[in-house]
Design a protein around this motif. Structure first.
Motif, short mmCIF file in Angstrom:
data_model
loop_
_atom_site.label_atom_id
_atom_site.label_comp_id
_atom_site.label_asym_id
_atom_site.label_seq_id
_atom_site.Cartn_x
_atom_site.Cartn_y
_atom_site.Cartn_z
N ARG A 1 -24.58 11.04 -30.50
CA ARG A 1 -24.45 12.17 -29.56
C ARG A 1 -23.03 12.64 -29.11
O ARG A 1 -22.67 13.68 -29.01
N LEU A 2 -22.18 11.52 -29.10
CA LEU A 2 -20.85 11.90 -28.62
C LEU A 2 -19.93 12.65 -29.68
O LEU A 2 -19.16 13.58 -29.39
N THR A 3 -20.35 12.21 -30.90
CA THR A 3 -19.59 12.91 -32.24
C THR A 3 -20.54 13.95 -32.90
O THR A 3 -20.04 14.33 -34.04
N ALA A 4 -21.59 14.46 -32.31
CA ALA A 4 -22.30 15.47 -33.07
C ALA A 4 -21.62 16.48 -33.80
O ALA A 4 -22.21 16.87 -34.77
N PRO A 5 -20.61 17.13 -32.97
CA PRO A 5 -20.09 18.28 -33.75
C PRO A 5 -19.48 17.75 -34.82
O PRO A 5 -19.16 18.85 -35.99
N TRP A 6 -18.77 16.70 -35.24
CA TRP A 6 -17.92 16.53 -36.05
C TRP A 6 -18.62 15.48 -37.15
O TRP A 6 -18.16 15.34 -38.19
N LEU A 7 -19.90 14.76 -36.79
CA LEU A 7 -20.55 13.86 -37.71
C LEU A 7 -22.02 14.35 -37.76
O LEU A 7 -22.17 14.74 -39.14
N TRP A 8 -22.68 14.18 -36.82
CA TRP A 8 -24.06 14.66 -37.18
C TRP A 8 -24.43 15.76 -37.79
O TRP A 8 -25.05 16.00 -38.82
N LYS A 9 -23.75 16.93 -37.53
CA LYS A 9 -23.74 18.36 -37.97
C LYS A 9 -23.59 18.49 -39.63
O LYS A 9 -23.84 19.43 -40.01
N HIS A 10 -22.66 17.28 -40.04
CA HIS A 10 -22.40 17.49 -41.27
C HIS A 10 -22.84 16.42 -42.16
O HIS A 10 -22.76 16.46 -43.37
N LEU A 11 -23.89 15.78 -41.73
CA LEU A 11 -24.66 14.94 -42.64
C LEU A 11 -25.38 15.59 -43.31
O LEU A 11 -26.30 16.72 -42.98
N ASP A 12 -26.06 15.26 -44.39
CA ASP A 12 -27.12 15.61 -45.20
C ASP A 12 -28.39 15.77 -44.52
O ASP A 12 -28.63 14.90 -43.84
N GLY B 1 -12.66 15.69 -31.19
CA GLY B 1 -12.73 15.77 -32.48
C GLY B 1 -11.60 15.20 -33.47
O GLY B 1 -11.83 15.02 -34.57
N ASP B 2 -10.31 14.95 -32.79
CA ASP B 2 -9.36 14.54 -33.74
C ASP B 2 -9.59 13.15 -33.97
O ASP B 2 -9.85 12.36 -33.40
N ASP B 3 -9.59 12.99 -35.38
CA ASP B 3 -9.57 11.61 -35.90
C ASP B 3 -8.69 11.32 -36.89
O ASP B 3 -9.01 11.30 -38.13
N PRO B 4 -7.56 10.99 -36.44
CA PRO B 4 -6.52 10.72 -37.36
C PRO B 4 -6.74 9.83 -38.57
O PRO B 4 -6.01 9.49 -39.49
N HIS B 5 -7.48 8.64 -38.09
CA HIS B 5 -7.78 7.66 -39.16
C HIS B 5 -9.06 7.64 -39.69
O HIS B 5 -9.13 6.81 -40.82
N GLY B 6 -9.62 8.79 -39.74
CA GLY B 6 -10.88 9.01 -40.41
C GLY B 6 -12.01 7.91 -40.19
O GLY B 6 -12.85 7.64 -41.03
N TRP B 7 -11.98 7.70 -38.98
CA TRP B 7 -13.29 6.65 -38.62
C TRP B 7 -14.77 7.44 -38.83
O TRP B 7 -15.48 6.61 -39.36
N LEU B 8 -14.78 8.57 -38.60
CA LEU B 8 -16.22 9.33 -38.64
C LEU B 8 -16.62 9.31 -39.99
O LEU B 8 -17.75 9.05 -40.38
N GLU B 9 -15.82 9.29 -40.81
CA GLU B 9 -16.08 9.30 -42.32
C GLU B 9 -16.71 8.03 -42.92
O GLU B 9 -17.64 7.83 -43.51
N ARG B 10 -16.21 6.97 -42.21
CA ARG B 10 -16.65 5.73 -42.52
C ARG B 10 -18.20 5.39 -42.04
O ARG B 10 -19.09 4.93 -42.62
N TYR B 11 -18.37 5.95 -40.75
CA TYR B 11 -19.50 5.85 -40.11
C TYR B 11 -20.76 6.69 -40.75
O TYR B 11 -22.07 6.33 -40.81
N ALA B 12 -20.31 7.82 -41.29
CA ALA B 12 -21.31 8.63 -42.08
C ALA B 12 -21.39 7.99 -43.30
O ALA B 12 -22.62 7.86 -43.64
N ARG B 13 -20.80 7.26 -43.83
CA ARG B 13 -21.27 6.69 -45.31
C ARG B 13 -22.06 5.47 -44.92
O ARG B 13 -23.12 5.40 -45.51
N GLY B 14 -21.77 4.79 -43.63
CA GLY B 14 -22.64 3.67 -43.39
C GLY B 14 -24.01 4.16 -42.93
O GLY B 14 -25.03 3.46 -43.24
N LEU B 15 -24.04 5.31 -42.15
CA LEU B 15 -25.36 5.75 -41.78
C LEU B 15 -26.23 6.04 -43.00
O LEU B 15 -27.47 5.98 -43.07
#
Length: 632
Positions: free
Chosen positions: A135-146, A82-96
């Protein structure tokens, strides 16, 4: 060419062969992501990379850029817990959120709908990468999506479950989508049906020895590793599934790797064989997956040597543009390597190699000292009867050669058309140092029958067996020569072919049956560039005119912008036998192919040769095909 982003210092103690460590893999993933994200839309839903569009169109290509880079980011973040020092998941959350707001709409951000493979199918391919990334990032991305975004993403993904995949590995895309939906509590009868159907087809396609055909027919290539093994084995691993089906798939991966590990050259190159070669270091995905899941016969040090060797091979050979993007090609850009479905973001299926990062920093994959690759240990010949392949490698020059007597990429319902010849399947042999010549040039490694001025090609391949002994092996097949510009076949004409590999040499024997009067034959060897440190040799033993000529392939190969190759010529009529010795070597100086065999005897049933230097006697018989080798 220098790599356009910074890498850690090589560690030649831990990794004496490649210098690469886990930190290198993370740095490469980050470098590729930084370069690709420069081309995102404002809402982050599409990555519109520059370059030749695919046949699916620019919007589908933009989704491809999002989905395939998401897979690299997901492996990177999940492997770091879950360590995401460059904030990649935030970008993909916006794109989703942006891409699923109004799918199918012609605006700046909307994703295309998923339809049947022959209507608008490419989004189905990308849905698997989106689902696996989630699926790989569910604890840090999917679970925090509206909740609304989650529902929209699910509805878009379900298009993969409700439409028809292409009749091959595509059935694993809805399988992967369904696996994700079930993992987040959104499974139902629709998801169960998609998974059951894929598993049923996998059983039909499994041919043994760790090899799946890519659909009905006999297409065997890199899709075995980066698709047909990857999706079900990774699915079971993420689910913690140790049931009977999961165990069966895991054992098949283990068996596959036992032979596949021998298909990487000492320089790290995978075999240049089959389609979608622009995915490059995705070829190591199965190796990394085996190490992560434990379904591997390889030691951790060997696994890392193969995976890191492949990654480094391409990074150091112009796979990246000056902007840090993966180009469409093999080393650098190479049009002849590509398929019509390849667009600017297609090379990012290479992201599958980053499955290795699911092994945490303390895993033996990263802590064990690198060990030699199989090609670096000894000369070897490996027969794979199930796919009809013969693998031949030489330790001194580190070259691996593949003799193809079983993989043709012609589906059962298709006719055999010379216009559809595919150089990446139809040639007799492939290697880690040479690529096939382009269709408009003289074909390398091909036995061609010439009738009435028209030359034949090989399409559908019928395997006749394969086997091996101590230091030697063989594989055989038959085909009906196919012609362009007139009747596609000559009634009764067929070619039976046998390859016997020993050391650096290949004994190629053909029996031509039913050739009309006046028919001629040509046999070509390996295509090499004039500036390459390679020697391609071809020497006729029986049934060929004296001497060989050198012919040119001005369009070159994926390895050389201009190439040349040796060619033998001979006459045929009725039933005739033809034998020659071919060789490809990275050793300096001319390869004495003419001295490899000291005696040749031919009769109506076959050919027998005596190898030089006490190498024994080989007999190739036809009707039926039988190969024997005796020493002493």
């Amino acid at each position: 060419m220098s790599i356009p982003f910074e890498l850690p210092t090589d560690d030649r103690v831990l990794s004496p062969y490649t210098g690469y460590t886990r930190a290198h893999w993370e740095a490469v993933a980050d470098g590729l992501l930084w370069a690709a994200w420069r081309w995102s839309t404002p809402g982050c839903a599409l990555l519109d990379l520059p370059g030749r569009p695919s046949r699916s169109g620019a919007r589908s290509d933009g989704l491809e850029g999002f989905a395939r880079t998401f897979l690299a980011a997901a492996f990177r973040v999940a492997g770091a817990d879950g360590d995401d020092p460059h904030g990649w998941l935030e970008r993909y959350a916006r794109g989703l959120a942006s891409g699923t707001r109004s799918p199918g709409r012609d605006d700046t951000e909307s994703w295309p709908l998923i339809l049947d493979h022959d209507v608008q199918g490419q989004p189905m391919v990308e849905s698997a990468s989106v689902a696996l990334g989630l699926r790989l990032t569910a604890p840090w991305l999917w679970k925090h999506l509206d909740a609304g975004v989650q529902d929209r993403v699910e509805e878009w993904l379900r298009g993969a479950l409700r439409h028809v995949p292409a009749p091959n590995n595509w059935y694993l895309f809805p399988y992967t989508v369904a696996g994700f939906l079930e993992s987040v509590g959104r499974g139902d009868g629709e998801t169960a049906a998609a998974r059951e159907r894929a598993l049923e087809l996998m059983e039909d396609w499994y041919q043994g020895e760790g090899w799946y055909a890519d659909g009905d027919g006999r297409a065997f290539d890199h899709y075995n590793g980066w698709a047909l093994h990857l999706y079900p084995v990774l699915d079971a691993h993420l689910a913690g599934d140790t049931g009977q089906t999961a165990s069966r798939h895991g054992e098949r991966l283990r068996t596959h790797l036992d032979g596949f590990a021998a298909m990487f050259g000492a320089d790290g190159a995978p075999l240049h064989f089959g389609r979608s070669l622009t995915y490059r270091f995705a070829a190591s995905a199965a190796v990394g997956l085996g190490a992560v899941t434990g379904h591997t016969p390889l030691t951790p040090g060997t696994s890392r040597r193969l995976a890191s060797g492949s990654l480094r091979y391409f990074l150091e050979r112009d796979a990246l543009t000056d902007d840090g993007l993966l180009s469409l090609g093999w080393h650098g850009p190479h049009e002849a390597t590509l398929q019509p479905y390849s667009g600017p973001a297609s090379p990012y299926w290479a992201s599958k190699a980053f499955v290795s990062l699911l092994a945490p920093a303390g895993h033996p994959l990263w802590t064990a000292t690198e060990e030699a690759a199989p090609v670096e240990e000894a000369d070897r010949v490996l027969a794979l009867p199930a796919p009809g392949l013969l693998v031949q490698s030489t330790r001194e020059d580190g070259i691996v050669r593949l003799h193809n007597h079983g993989s043709d990429h012609v589906r059962p319902h298709e006719g055999e058309s010379a216009a559809e010849e595919d150089p990446h399947y139809g040639r007799q042999a492939y290697s880690t140092r040479t690529g096939p010549t382009a269709p408009a040039n003289v074909a390398d490694n091909q036995l061609s029958v010439q009738v009435g001025g028209r030359r034949s090609v090989r399409r559908r391949i019928h395997p006749l067996g394969a086997g091996q002994g101590d230091g030697w092996g063989w594989a055989a097949s038959w085909h009906r020569p196919v012609f362009a510009g007139g009747p596609p076949m000559v009634p009764g004409l067929r070619v039976e072919s046998v390859t016997v590999a020993r050391g650096p040499y290949e004994l190629r024997v053909h029996r031509v049956v039913g050739a009309p009067p006046g028919a001629r034959l040509t046999q070509t060897g390996w295509a090499t560039g004039p500036d390459e440190p390679l020697v391609s040799a071809l020497h006729g033993l029986h049934g060929w005119h004296p001497g060989s000529e050198t012919v040119r392939a001005p369009q070159g190969t994926a390895y050389a912008p201009w190439a040349e190759l040796p060619r033998l010529s001979g006459d045929a009529g009725g039933t005739s036998l033809h034998a020659c010795v071919a060789a490809l070597s990275g050793e300096p100086g001319p390869l004495p192919a003419a001295e490899a065999v000291t005696e040749v005897t031919a009769d109506g049933a076959g050919v027998e040769v005596l190898w030089a230097d006490g190498g024994g006697r080989t007999r190739v018989s036809f009707g039926p095909v039988r190969v024997t080798h005796t020493v002493g």
